[in-house]
Motif scaffolding. Structure first.
Motif, PDB file in Angstrom:
ATOM      1  N   PRO A   5       0.825  -1.207   0.000  1.00 49.04           N
ATOM      2  CA  PRO A   5       0.000   0.000   0.000  1.00 49.04           C
ATOM      3  C   PRO A   5       0.863   1.263   0.000  1.00 49.04           C
ATOM      4  N   TRP A   6       2.178   1.099  -0.097  1.00 43.93           N
ATOM      5  CA  TRP A   6       3.105   2.229  -0.146  1.00 43.93           C
ATOM      6  C   TRP A   6       3.884   2.142  -1.456  1.00 43.93           C
ATOM      7  N   PRO A   7       3.195   2.373  -2.600  1.00 43.50           N
ATOM      8  CA  PRO A   7       3.776   2.118  -3.914  1.00 43.50           C
ATOM      9  C   PRO A   7       4.804   3.148  -4.374  1.00 43.50           C
ATOM     10  N   LEU A   8       5.189   4.077  -3.497  1.00 44.12           N
ATOM     11  CA  LEU A   8       6.201   5.052  -3.892  1.00 44.12           C
ATOM     12  C   LEU A   8       7.572   4.413  -4.096  1.00 44.12           C
ATOM     13  N   LEU A   9       7.723   3.151  -3.709  1.00 43.28           N
ATOM     14  CA  LEU A   9       8.988   2.459  -3.956  1.00 43.28           C
ATOM     15  C   LEU A   9       9.336   2.463  -5.431  1.00 43.28           C
ATOM     16  N   ASP A  10       8.349   2.175  -6.267  1.00 44.00           N
ATOM     17  CA  ASP A  10       8.599   2.140  -7.700  1.00 44.00           C
ATOM     18  C   ASP A  10       8.956   3.521  -8.226  1.00 44.00           C
ATOM     19  N   ILE A  11       8.251   4.539  -7.741  1.00 49.94           N
ATOM     20  CA  ILE A  11       8.542   5.906  -8.174  1.00 49.94           C
ATOM     21  C   ILE A  11       9.954   6.297  -7.746  1.00 49.94           C
ATOM     22  N   ALA A  12      10.313   5.950  -6.510  1.00 50.41           N
ATOM     23  CA  ALA A  12      11.624   6.317  -5.991  1.00 50.41           C
ATOM     24  C   ALA A  12      12.738   5.635  -6.769  1.00 50.41           C
ATOM     25  N   ALA A  13      12.494   4.394  -7.206  1.00 45.74           N
ATOM     26  CA  ALA A  13      13.507   3.680  -7.968  1.00 45.74           C
ATOM     27  C   ALA A  13      13.782   4.381  -9.297  1.00 45.74           C
ATOM     28  N   GLU A  14      12.740   4.992  -9.856  1.00 50.77           N
ATOM     29  CA  GLU A  14      12.881   5.664 -11.145  1.00 50.77           C
ATOM     30  C   GLU A  14      13.282   7.134 -10.988  1.00 50.77           C
ATOM     31  N   ARG A  15      12.836   7.760  -9.923  1.00 44.99           N
ATOM     32  CA  ARG A  15      13.025   9.207  -9.753  1.00 44.99           C
ATOM     33  C   ARG A  15      13.580   9.519  -8.361  1.00 44.99           C
ATOM     34  N   GLY A  16      14.560   8.724  -7.926  1.00 43.76           N
ATOM     35  CA  GLY A  16      15.057   8.858  -6.566  1.00 43.76           C
ATOM     36  C   GLY A  16      15.523  10.251  -6.195  1.00 43.76           C
ATOM     37  N   ASP A  17      16.172  10.953  -7.138  1.00 42.99           N
ATOM     38  CA  ASP A  17      16.692  12.289  -6.839  1.00 42.99           C
ATOM     39  C   ASP A  17      15.698  13.400  -7.153  1.00 42.99           C
ATOM     40  N   LEU A  35      12.362  10.370   0.953  1.00 46.29           N
ATOM     41  CA  LEU A  35      11.058  10.070   1.535  1.00 46.29           C
ATOM     42  C   LEU A  35      10.916   8.568   1.795  1.00 46.29           C
ATOM     43  N   VAL A  36      11.293   7.755   0.819  1.00 44.46           N
ATOM     44  CA  VAL A  36      11.170   6.310   0.980  1.00 44.46           C
ATOM     45  C   VAL A  36      12.126   5.793   2.050  1.00 44.46           C
ATOM     46  N   ALA A  37      13.357   6.331   2.081  1.00 43.34           N
ATOM     47  CA  ALA A  37      14.324   5.910   3.104  1.00 43.34           C
ATOM     48  C   ALA A  37      13.817   6.259   4.501  1.00 43.34           C
ATOM     49  N   LEU A  38      13.228   7.450   4.631  1.00 41.18           N
ATOM     50  CA  LEU A  38      12.695   7.896   5.917  1.00 41.18           C
ATOM     51  C   LEU A  38      11.570   6.985   6.388  1.00 41.18           C
ATOM     52  N   THR A  39      10.647   6.673   5.482  1.00 39.05           N
ATOM     53  CA  THR A  39       9.508   5.837   5.880  1.00 39.05           C
ATOM     54  C   THR A  39       9.942   4.387   6.114  1.00 39.05           C
ATOM     55  N   ARG A  40      10.966   3.937   5.397  1.00 34.94           N
ATOM     56  CA  ARG A  40      11.456   2.577   5.640  1.00 34.94           C
ATOM     57  C   ARG A  40      12.062   2.467   7.044  1.00 34.94           C
ATOM     58  N   ASP A  41      12.890   3.441   7.404  1.00 32.48           N
ATOM     59  CA  ASP A  41      13.492   3.418   8.745  1.00 32.48           C
ATOM     60  C   ASP A  41      12.424   3.523   9.828  1.00 32.48           C
ATOM     61  N   ALA A  42      11.465   4.433   9.620  1.00 30.45           N
ATOM     62  CA  ALA A  42      10.410   4.609  10.621  1.00 30.45           C
ATOM     63  C   ALA A  42       9.526   3.369  10.702  1.00 30.45           C
TER      64      ALA A  42
END
Length: 221
Positions: A5-17, A35-42
């Protein structure tokens, strides 16, 4: 089939910067990768605190950036987000917390007093605050820090498992939420921001101090 339910992983892989959030008043920005790194750690930190897949977690935030970050942490941990309007009356919040048997509440400093007061007269055991915490609450930074360095991936959840429990309206599954935020206009800040992000665009919004990049002190450059 599994789906996060947190599909921003795919977006981050393509547009990480690429910039996910931009604050024109301060020039601060948060990239998709950050954003993805922050939510993964949290999310990992929440799991260390006992959050299990399917647990319902309350989210009450005064600004859209905090709401996205806190919700992303819950989804990363496999939990269900129960967003609570920041302007809702305390008694309504308490009834919602008790009715959904919510034991963990994530909030920001703009809503921390209301959240902490409601928690005292409900079944909530812990209030996590993004920003300045008050006595009896847990700083979000501690939760995030406790998850750093852990071998932790997104806890995928079945597409039809509930991902969102709106304060008003029917529950949404992972697949329904992804479709809704991409295709339906909404006045709900979280849904509107997620739709913008999932289209790979930038959300222009004030970024809370707790999430602004730490600038090096003079002489450290």
């Amino acid at each position: 089939m599994d789906a996060s339910p947190w599909p921003l992983l795919d977006i981050a892989a393509e547009r990480g910067d690429a910039v996910a959030f931009y604050d024109p008043s301060t020039g601060s920005q948060i990239s998709y990768g950050e954003l993805v790194a922050l939510t993964r750690d949290a999310g990992a930190g929440l799991c260390r605190r006992g959050v299990l897949p399917g647990d319902v977690i309350g989210v009450c935030a005064d600004d859209v950036v905090s709401c996205v970050v806190l919700s992303g942490a819950v989804w990363t941990a496999g939990g269900v987000v129960a967003p609570i309007p920041s302007q809702a009356e305390r008694d309504s919040v308490v009834r919602w917390l008790v009715g959904k048997d919510i034991r963990l509440l994530l909030t920001d400093e703009g809503c921390v007093t209301t959240a902490a007061t409601a928690a005292e007269i409900s079944r909530v055991r812990e209030v996590v605050v993004l920003g300045a915490a008050i006595p009896g609450t847990t700083p979000f930074a501690l939760v995030e820090a406790s998850g750093k360095g852990l071998a932790f991936g997104i806890r995928n959840t079945l597409e039809e498992r509930t991902a969102l429990l709106p304060f008003l309206g029917k529950p949404m599954s992972c697949s329904e939420l992804a479709k809704y935020v991409l295709t339906m206009p909404s006045d709900e800040p979280l849904v509107r921001a997620l739709g913008t992000l999932l289209h790979g665009r930038t959300v222009t919004s004030p970024i809370p101090v707790a999430l602004r990049p730490v600038m090096p002190a003079e002489g450290e450059l």
